[in-house]
Design a protein around this motif. Sequence first.
Motif, short mmCIF file in Angstrom:
data_model
loop_
_atom_site.label_atom_id
_atom_site.label_comp_id
_atom_site.label_asym_id
_atom_site.label_seq_id
_atom_site.Cartn_x
_atom_site.Cartn_y
_atom_site.Cartn_z
N MET A 1 34.23 22.70 26.06
CA MET A 1 35.51 23.39 26.60
C MET A 1 36.31 22.51 27.54
SD MET A 1 35.51 26.66 29.11
CE MET A 1 34.36 27.78 28.19
N ASP A 2 37.57 22.77 26.97
CA ASP A 2 38.72 22.04 27.71
C ASP A 2 38.84 22.29 29.28
OD1 ASP A 2 41.05 20.45 28.41
OD2 ASP A 2 42.09 21.17 26.87
N PRO A 3 38.74 21.39 30.12
CA PRO A 3 38.87 21.76 31.49
C PRO A 3 40.05 22.43 31.86
CG PRO A 3 37.85 19.59 31.39
CD PRO A 3 38.48 20.06 29.85
N VAL A 4 41.31 22.03 31.11
CA VAL A 4 42.71 22.52 31.46
C VAL A 4 42.73 24.16 31.06
CG1 VAL A 4 45.26 22.30 30.74
CG2 VAL A 4 43.77 20.41 31.21
N ILE A 5 42.03 24.49 29.98
CA ILE A 5 41.88 25.64 29.66
C ILE A 5 41.31 26.60 30.72
CG2 ILE A 5 41.25 27.45 27.78
CD1 ILE A 5 41.60 25.25 25.60
N GLU A 6 40.08 25.85 31.05
CA GLU A 6 39.08 26.59 32.13
C GLU A 6 40.06 26.91 33.26
OE1 GLU A 6 34.68 25.15 31.27
OE2 GLU A 6 36.00 24.18 32.85
N VAL A 7 40.75 26.19 33.64
CA VAL A 7 41.79 26.33 35.13
C VAL A 7 42.66 27.42 34.88
CG1 VAL A 7 43.13 25.02 36.66
CG2 VAL A 7 41.29 23.99 35.83
N VAL A 8 43.39 27.22 33.55
CA VAL A 8 44.28 28.10 33.17
C VAL A 8 43.63 29.50 33.29
CG1 VAL A 8 46.11 28.94 31.64
CG2 VAL A 8 45.92 26.43 32.25
N ALA A 9 42.89 29.63 32.59
CA ALA A 9 41.99 30.97 32.48
C ALA A 9 41.76 31.45 33.78
CB ALA A 9 41.00 30.96 31.50
N LEU A 10 40.99 30.70 34.69
CA LEU A 10 40.50 31.15 36.05
C LEU A 10 41.65 31.61 36.84
CD1 LEU A 10 38.43 31.52 37.98
CD2 LEU A 10 38.81 28.96 38.77
N ILE A 11 42.95 30.93 36.77
CA ILE A 11 44.23 31.28 37.48
C ILE A 11 44.63 32.66 37.02
CG2 ILE A 11 46.74 30.58 38.01
CD1 ILE A 11 45.65 27.92 37.94
N LEU A 12 44.67 32.73 35.66
CA LEU A 12 45.36 34.03 35.06
C LEU A 12 44.24 35.14 35.64
CD1 LEU A 12 46.33 33.15 31.45
CD2 LEU A 12 48.04 33.46 33.54
N GLY A 13 43.04 34.91 35.46
CA GLY A 13 42.02 35.99 35.85
C GLY A 13 42.11 36.35 37.35
N PHE A 14 42.35 35.40 38.10
CA PHE A 14 42.23 35.59 39.56
C PHE A 14 43.35 36.44 39.69
CE2 PHE A 14 43.51 34.12 43.70
CZ PHE A 14 42.33 34.64 44.38
N LEU A 15 44.90 35.86 39.32
CA LEU A 15 46.07 36.44 39.68
C LEU A 15 45.86 38.00 39.21
CD1 LEU A 15 48.78 33.98 38.77
CD2 LEU A 15 48.03 34.77 41.09
N SER A 16 45.33 38.49 38.10
CA SER A 16 45.35 39.79 37.54
C SER A 16 44.27 40.43 38.44
CB SER A 16 44.66 39.51 36.18
OG SER A 16 43.47 39.32 36.12
N TRP A 17 43.16 39.85 39.02
CA TRP A 17 42.30 40.48 39.82
C TRP A 17 42.97 40.92 41.20
CZ3 TRP A 17 39.33 38.42 44.07
CH2 TRP A 17 38.37 39.10 44.78
N VAL A 18 43.80 40.15 41.81
CA VAL A 18 44.63 40.15 42.99
C VAL A 18 45.53 41.41 42.71
CG1 VAL A 18 46.15 39.23 44.58
CG2 VAL A 18 44.26 37.95 43.93
N MET A 19 46.29 41.25 41.62
CA MET A 19 47.07 42.26 41.28
C MET A 19 46.69 43.80 41.13
SD MET A 19 49.68 40.12 38.73
CE MET A 19 50.92 41.34 38.49
N VAL A 20 45.46 43.89 40.81
CA VAL A 20 44.64 45.24 40.55
C VAL A 20 44.52 45.66 41.95
CG1 VAL A 20 42.54 46.15 39.86
CG2 VAL A 20 43.72 44.96 38.48
N GLY A 21 44.27 44.95 42.94
CA GLY A 21 43.93 45.00 44.16
C GLY A 21 45.22 45.79 44.96
N VAL A 22 46.21 45.00 44.54
CA VAL A 22 47.60 45.57 44.91
C VAL A 22 47.94 46.78 44.59
CG1 VAL A 22 50.09 44.95 45.17
CG2 VAL A 22 48.29 43.08 45.76
N ALA A 23 47.70 47.00 43.19
CA ALA A 23 48.28 48.15 42.51
C ALA A 23 47.49 49.52 42.93
CB ALA A 23 48.02 48.09 40.97
#
Length: 220
Positions: A1-23
Amino acid sequence: MDPVIEVVALILGFLSWVMVGVAIPNRYWKVSSLDGTVITTATLYENLWMSCATDSTGVHNCREFPSLLALSGYIQASRALMIAAVVAGTFGVVATLIGMQCSKAAGDNHILKGRIAGTGGAFFLLQGLCTMISVSWYAANITQEFFNPLYPGQKYEIGEALYIGWASGVLAICGGACLMFSCKLGTKEKAYYQPTRETVYSASASRRDAQSTYGRNAYV
């Protein structure tokens, strides 16, 4: 697995998780205004937990919904789906952190790490689907009541919390898809060939046979 894809996917997932907690606690799931004079103008807004009103002087009055069973079905379903989204996002963040290549939680077993990261991607997809279904269902009821000329109650418009929820769902689905597809391709890249004991023996025997075909007289 490409480490760059892992980091990007983790950032997207974490931001989405935070936004759910805000909504979820956001008060502005649906908004309506009662126009009048400067003194009597009021803004009505609701979310999944309470109904509020504020006037032009800035005074807020909120009333929590008295009974869960007395609520409309779509509000109950939206509550359950948003809570499920938060839980799925939590598991997704933890699984992705464990399955990343830079993490030492699973050792050097790259195949196991890829499967754990893929599980995290599945949790992110589940989070995105729950969020999208919840906010879309809520928005559909708002628009249905707004455009219904026979609806006797107060008509509302879409609030800012629904837009946050839609953005969160899109980010979660993108992050989960990146993890799952890259994990599927990355498992083959980490599959190294390890010769068995029989293969080593057969190779050494073939070398001995090749040397035995030449006698001592062949060497000058």
